[in-house]
Design an enzyme around this catalytic site. Structure first.
Site, PDB file in Angstrom:
ATOM      1  N   LYS A 173      50.436  32.809  48.739  1.00 38.18           N
ATOM      2  CA  LYS A 173      50.917  34.008  49.390  1.00 38.18           C
ATOM      3  C   LYS A 173      51.242  35.101  48.365  1.00 38.18           C
ATOM      4  CE  LYS A 173      53.714  31.015  52.150  1.00 38.18           C
ATOM      5  NZ  LYS A 173      55.089  30.760  52.621  1.00 38.18           N
ATOM      6  N   GLY A 174      51.396  34.718  47.121  1.00 36.29           N
ATOM      7  CA  GLY A 174      51.961  35.607  46.102  1.00 36.29           C
ATOM      8  C   GLY A 174      51.238  36.921  45.871  1.00 36.29           C
ATOM      9  N   ASP A 198      49.339  31.170  34.705  1.00 41.06           N
ATOM     10  CA  ASP A 198      50.113  30.549  33.626  1.00 41.06           C
ATOM     11  C   ASP A 198      49.273  29.476  32.932  1.00 41.06           C
ATOM     12  OD1 ASP A 198      50.609  28.527  35.623  1.00 41.06           O
ATOM     13  OD2 ASP A 198      52.563  29.378  36.051  1.00 41.06           O
ATOM     14  N   LYS A 201      51.248  34.806  31.973  1.00 38.39           N
ATOM     15  CA  LYS A 201      52.147  34.106  31.033  1.00 38.39           C
ATOM     16  C   LYS A 201      51.233  33.385  30.048  1.00 38.39           C
ATOM     17  CE  LYS A 201      56.025  33.063  34.141  1.00 38.39           C
ATOM     18  NZ  LYS A 201      56.721  31.981  34.859  1.00 38.39           N
ATOM     19  N   ASP A 212      57.822  34.701  44.504  1.00 39.99           N
ATOM     20  CA  ASP A 212      59.011  34.128  45.131  1.00 39.99           C
ATOM     21  C   ASP A 212      59.722  33.107  44.257  1.00 39.99           C
ATOM     22  OD1 ASP A 212      56.837  32.155  45.398  1.00 39.99           O
ATOM     23  OD2 ASP A 212      58.284  31.031  46.590  1.00 39.99           O
ATOM     24  N   ARG A 221      60.262  37.823  47.622  1.00 36.29           N
ATOM     25  CA  ARG A 221      58.907  38.411  47.635  1.00 36.29           C
ATOM     26  C   ARG A 221      58.936  39.909  47.918  1.00 36.29           C
ATOM     27  NH1 ARG A 221      55.114  34.201  47.549  1.00 36.29           N
ATOM     28  NH2 ARG A 221      55.683  32.319  48.710  1.00 36.29           N
TER      29      ARG A 221
HETATM   30  N1  HPA Z   1      57.626  33.136  39.568  1.00 30.21           N
HETATM   31  C1  HPA Z   1      57.165  32.876  40.795  1.00 30.21           C
HETATM   32  N2  HPA Z   1      56.078  32.130  41.026  1.00 30.21           N
HETATM   33  C2  HPA Z   1      55.425  31.640  39.952  1.00 30.21           C
HETATM   34  C3  HPA Z   1      55.851  31.883  38.645  1.00 30.21           C
HETATM   35  C4  HPA Z   1      57.018  32.667  38.438  1.00 30.21           C
HETATM   36  O1  HPA Z   1      57.483  32.924  37.295  1.00 30.21           O
HETATM   37  N3  HPA Z   1      54.965  31.266  37.816  1.00 30.21           N
HETATM   38  C5  HPA Z   1      54.047  30.662  38.613  1.00 30.21           C
HETATM   39  N4  HPA Z   1      54.306  30.874  39.904  1.00 30.21           N
HETATM   40 MG    MG Z   2      55.539  30.494  44.706  1.00 29.03          MG
END
Ligand code: HPA
Ligand code: MG
Length: 175
Positions: free
Chosen positions: A44-45, A104, A132, A160, A166
């Site tokens: 969802k990010g 990451d 990252k 999140d 979010r």
């Molecule tokens: N924050 C939120 N979600 C994530 C992060 C983070 O630092 N790293 C990987 N997923």
């Molecule tokens: Mg997450």
């Protein structure tokens, strides 16, 4: 700011995110000039980043979404991905831009790209807002990167902490 009883401070301001999104969209529009773009958001990010990015892209833009989960063995992440939600369409011959919030270890995004390449898109590029870099465990980099950040937990602008945060306009790090 406090979240879940922990202090959080602004790492990247809304204004700087806006500028970066425009800059990324300009580069992407130039690279995809004359081509339709199918923008694939990883849920969802990526939802807020993607919403802002597509509005800055030039040319014809289509959107779709995927939700993936990395397949964890007992010892370590194997690099396999499970498609929780797959694309609603065939991508053969299409110009695809995968959009994610953060990279990451790189394992999930690398495995996702390898899986989607099998479907023979014409172009397959990746765009992440945050990187990252210090956390990388595999040889993989996104084609378009917004900000390289330190290895701190971040929230806001789609990212999140256990589903909280979010909707924050800035990106914060937990301290
Ligand atoms: N924050 C939120 N979600 C994530 C992060 C983070 O630092 N790293 C990987 N997923
Ligand atoms: Mg997450």
């Amino acid at each position: 700011m406090e979240i879940k009883g922990r202090k959080a401070e602004v790492l990247i301001k809304e204004k700087d995110i806006k500028e970066k999104v425009k800059e990324l969209a300009e580069r992407i529009s130039r690279d995809f000039e004359g081509k339709d773009i199918l923008v694939v958001g990883i849920l969802k990010g990526s939802f807020i980043f993607m919403a802002d990015l597509v509005r800055e892209l030039k040319g014809k833009v289509y959107i779709d979404f995927m939700q993936v989960s990395s397949y964890n063995t007992s010892m370590e992440s194997s690099g396999e991905v499970i498609f929780v939600k797959d694309l609603a369409q065939d991508i053969r011959g299409k110009n695809v831009l995968i959009v994610d919030d953060i990279i990451d270890t790189g394992r999930t995004l690398k495995a996702l790209v390898e899986a989607l390449k099998q479907r023979e898109p014409s172009v397959l590029k990746t765009c992440v807002l945050l990187d990252k870099k210090e956390r990388r465990e595999v040889d993989f980099d996104a084609d378009y990167v917004g900000f390289v950040i330190p290895d701190k937990f971040v929230i806001g602008y789609g990212l999140d902490w256990a589903e909280e945060g979010r909707n924050l306009k800035d990106i914060y790090c937990i301290i």
